[in-house]
Design a protein around this motif. Structure first.
Motif, PDB file in Angstrom:
ATOM      1  N   ALA A 130      -7.225   2.492  -6.497  1.00 49.61           N
ATOM      2  CA  ALA A 130      -7.748   1.172  -6.861  1.00 49.61           C
ATOM      3  C   ALA A 130      -8.689   0.617  -5.798  1.00 49.61           C
ATOM      4  N   LYS A 131      -8.482   0.981  -4.546  1.00 52.01           N
ATOM      5  CA  LYS A 131      -9.325   0.549  -3.426  1.00 52.01           C
ATOM      6  C   LYS A 131      -9.342  -0.965  -3.237  1.00 52.01           C
ATOM      7  N   VAL A 132      -8.264  -1.657  -3.624  1.00 55.11           N
ATOM      8  CA  VAL A 132      -8.167  -3.097  -3.413  1.00 55.11           C
ATOM      9  C   VAL A 132      -7.548  -3.374  -2.050  1.00 55.11           C
ATOM     10  N   PHE A 133      -6.427  -2.723  -1.755  1.00 49.93           N
ATOM     11  CA  PHE A 133      -5.804  -2.837  -0.439  1.00 49.93           C
ATOM     12  C   PHE A 133      -6.561  -1.954   0.539  1.00 49.93           C
ATOM     13  N   PRO A 134      -6.563  -2.308   1.826  1.00 49.40           N
ATOM     14  CA  PRO A 134      -7.168  -1.406   2.819  1.00 49.40           C
ATOM     15  C   PRO A 134      -6.477  -0.047   2.805  1.00 49.40           C
ATOM     16  N   ARG A 135      -7.161   0.967   3.260  1.00 52.63           N
ATOM     17  CA  ARG A 135      -6.645   2.343   3.207  1.00 52.63           C
ATOM     18  C   ARG A 135      -5.367   2.539   4.027  1.00 52.63           C
ATOM     19  N   TRP A 136      -5.130   1.675   5.009  1.00 53.75           N
ATOM     20  CA  TRP A 136      -3.931   1.855   5.816  1.00 53.75           C
ATOM     21  C   TRP A 136      -2.661   1.458   5.064  1.00 53.75           C
ATOM     22  N   ILE A 137      -2.788   0.739   3.949  1.00 55.78           N
ATOM     23  CA  ILE A 137      -1.602   0.385   3.153  1.00 55.78           C
ATOM     24  C   ILE A 137      -1.016   1.622   2.466  1.00 55.78           C
ATOM     25  N   PRO A 138      -1.805   2.428   1.743  1.00 53.21           N
ATOM     26  CA  PRO A 138      -1.216   3.662   1.213  1.00 53.21           C
ATOM     27  C   PRO A 138      -0.683   4.584   2.318  1.00 53.21           C
ATOM     28  N   ALA A 139      -1.329   4.561   3.497  1.00 54.15           N
ATOM     29  CA  ALA A 139      -0.828   5.361   4.621  1.00 54.15           C
ATOM     30  C   ALA A 139       0.542   4.848   5.069  1.00 54.15           C
ATOM     31  N   LEU A 140       0.728   3.522   5.094  1.00 54.18           N
ATOM     32  CA  LEU A 140       2.043   2.960   5.430  1.00 54.18           C
ATOM     33  C   LEU A 140       3.091   3.353   4.395  1.00 54.18           C
ATOM     34  N   ILE A 141       2.709   3.341   3.126  1.00 52.68           N
ATOM     35  CA  ILE A 141       3.643   3.735   2.069  1.00 52.68           C
ATOM     36  C   ILE A 141       4.054   5.197   2.258  1.00 52.68           C
ATOM     37  N   LEU A 142       3.093   6.050   2.570  1.00 46.73           N
ATOM     38  CA  LEU A 142       3.395   7.458   2.823  1.00 46.73           C
ATOM     39  C   LEU A 142       4.307   7.600   4.038  1.00 46.73           C
ATOM     40  N   LEU A 143       4.037   6.849   5.088  1.00 49.21           N
ATOM     41  CA  LEU A 143       4.879   6.867   6.284  1.00 49.21           C
ATOM     42  C   LEU A 143       6.312   6.443   5.938  1.00 49.21           C
ATOM     43  N   MET A 144       6.430   5.432   5.084  1.00 49.69           N
ATOM     44  CA  MET A 144       7.753   4.982   4.648  1.00 49.69           C
ATOM     45  C   MET A 144       8.490   6.112   3.934  1.00 49.69           C
ATOM     46  N   ILE A 145       7.809   6.780   3.013  1.00 45.93           N
ATOM     47  CA  ILE A 145       8.432   7.860   2.263  1.00 45.93           C
ATOM     48  C   ILE A 145       8.834   8.997   3.202  1.00 45.93           C
ATOM     49  N   LEU A 146       7.960   9.358   4.120  1.00 51.56           N
ATOM     50  CA  LEU A 146       8.264  10.442   5.064  1.00 51.56           C
ATOM     51  C   LEU A 146       9.413  10.073   5.995  1.00 51.56           C
ATOM     52  N   SER A 147       9.560   8.789   6.306  1.00 51.44           N
ATOM     53  CA  SER A 147      10.642   8.376   7.214  1.00 51.44           C
ATOM     54  C   SER A 147      12.019   8.600   6.607  1.00 51.44           C
ATOM     55  N   MET A 148      12.093   8.781   5.290  1.00 48.13           N
ATOM     56  CA  MET A 148      13.372   9.085   4.645  1.00 48.13           C
ATOM     57  C   MET A 148      13.919  10.427   5.105  1.00 48.13           C
ATOM     58  N   PHE A 149      13.048  11.283   5.587  1.00 49.93           N
ATOM     59  CA  PHE A 149      13.445  12.634   5.950  1.00 49.93           C
ATOM     60  C   PHE A 149      13.632  12.825   7.450  1.00 49.93           C
ATOM     61  N   LEU A 150      13.640  11.724   8.205  1.00 46.15           N
ATOM     62  CA  LEU A 150      13.909  11.831   9.637  1.00 46.15           C
ATOM     63  C   LEU A 150      15.341  12.324   9.835  1.00 46.15           C
ATOM     64  N   PRO A 151      15.533  13.276  10.752  1.00 45.46           N
ATOM     65  CA  PRO A 151      16.886  13.813  10.955  1.00 45.46           C
ATOM     66  C   PRO A 151      17.732  12.898  11.852  1.00 45.46           C
ATOM     67  N   ILE A 152      17.963  11.684  11.363  1.00 47.38           N
ATOM     68  CA  ILE A 152      18.729  10.694  12.120  1.00 47.38           C
ATOM     69  C   ILE A 152      19.920  10.287  11.269  1.00 47.38           C
ATOM     70  N   GLU A 153      21.069  10.157  11.916  1.00 45.63           N
ATOM     71  CA  GLU A 153      22.288   9.796  11.204  1.00 45.63           C
ATOM     72  C   GLU A 153      22.102   8.495  10.436  1.00 45.63           C
ATOM     73  N   ASP A 154      22.524   8.469   9.197  1.00 40.51           N
ATOM     74  CA  ASP A 154      22.477   7.308   8.307  1.00 40.51           C
ATOM     75  C   ASP A 154      21.063   6.791   8.061  1.00 40.51           C
ATOM     76  N   ASN A 155      20.041   7.546   8.471  1.00 36.49           N
ATOM     77  CA  ASN A 155      18.650   7.179   8.208  1.00 36.49           C
ATOM     78  C   ASN A 155      18.369   5.716   8.557  1.00 36.49           C
ATOM     79  N   LYS A 156      18.742   5.308   9.740  1.00 36.09           N
ATOM     80  CA  LYS A 156      18.681   3.915  10.172  1.00 36.09           C
ATOM     81  C   LYS A 156      17.253   3.368  10.267  1.00 36.09           C
ATOM     82  N   TYR A 157      16.255   4.237  10.435  1.00 32.76           N
ATOM     83  CA  TYR A 157      14.887   3.760  10.641  1.00 32.76           C
ATOM     84  C   TYR A 157      14.087   3.616   9.351  1.00 32.76           C
TER      85      TYR A 157
END
Length: 191
Positions: A130-157
């Protein structure tokens, strides 16, 4: 109340939702997973995200169309189901409570995760296109999704990155950092 003012208020709700969601990470690190403090901030965040997420569609509805609306509805339903699960755990006594089990609980968790993850993945793609939000917003969303796979107990982050995404989107809405959208004219969004 005009549309521009309504959009700004929903942007504030997104920022508050993100701050409360981010608050889950330090609460879980300090008081432990499923502590009263973590569950309280998570519950408040879920309610605010359920309400505030609609603005993420409002500001780019023409560009994202029906797919954008479906993704936001999936995210909202995912947040509502997460709210119900958090409330049941909070009401049952937190970390020390017997966790509910059964077919209904499993179905609720499944639909919550499908709504949240599926909606978020598609929302990231349509937001990028859509190119309405700045490009760093989809990058933040991707970072959020990837953070689900951090090997940290209870995924606290994960909660921190989830909240950061909402703070970023709310900030873009409040600070008028959106690229011109056909949905909201510059006159209606100048309030």
């Amino acid at each position: 109340m005009n549309e521009g003012l309504l959009v700004k208020w929903f942007g504030v709700i997104c920022i508050l939702a993100g701050v409360f969601r981010m608050g889950m990470t330090p609460a879980s690190l300090i008081w432990g997973t499923d502590s009263t403090q973590e569950l309280t901030t998570g519950l408040i965040a879920c309610v605010l995200m359920s309400v505030g997420s609609i603005v993420l569609y409002m500001v780019q509805s023409r560009e994202t169309g029906v797919i954008g609306m479906i993704t936001i509805l999936a995210i909202i339903v995912g947040n509502i189901l997460t709210t119900a699960m958090l409330w049941s755990q909070f009401a049952a006594g937190g970390a020390n409570a017997v966790q509910p089990e059964g077919l209904l609980v499993n179905i609720t968790r499944m639909f919550g995760m499908i709504g949240f993850m599926g909606g978020t993945l598609v929302f990231m793609v349509v937001t990028y296109m859509a190119k309405v939000f700045p490009r760093w917003i989809p990058a933040l969303i991707l970072l959020m999704i990837l953070s689900m796979f951090l090997p940290i107990e209870d995924n606290k982050y994960f909660a921190f990155f989830w909240g950061l995404t909402y703070v970023g989107m709310g900030y873009c809405i409040m600070a008028k950092k959106l690229r011109h959208s056909k949905t909201l004219s510059s006159n209606s969004y100048s309030a």
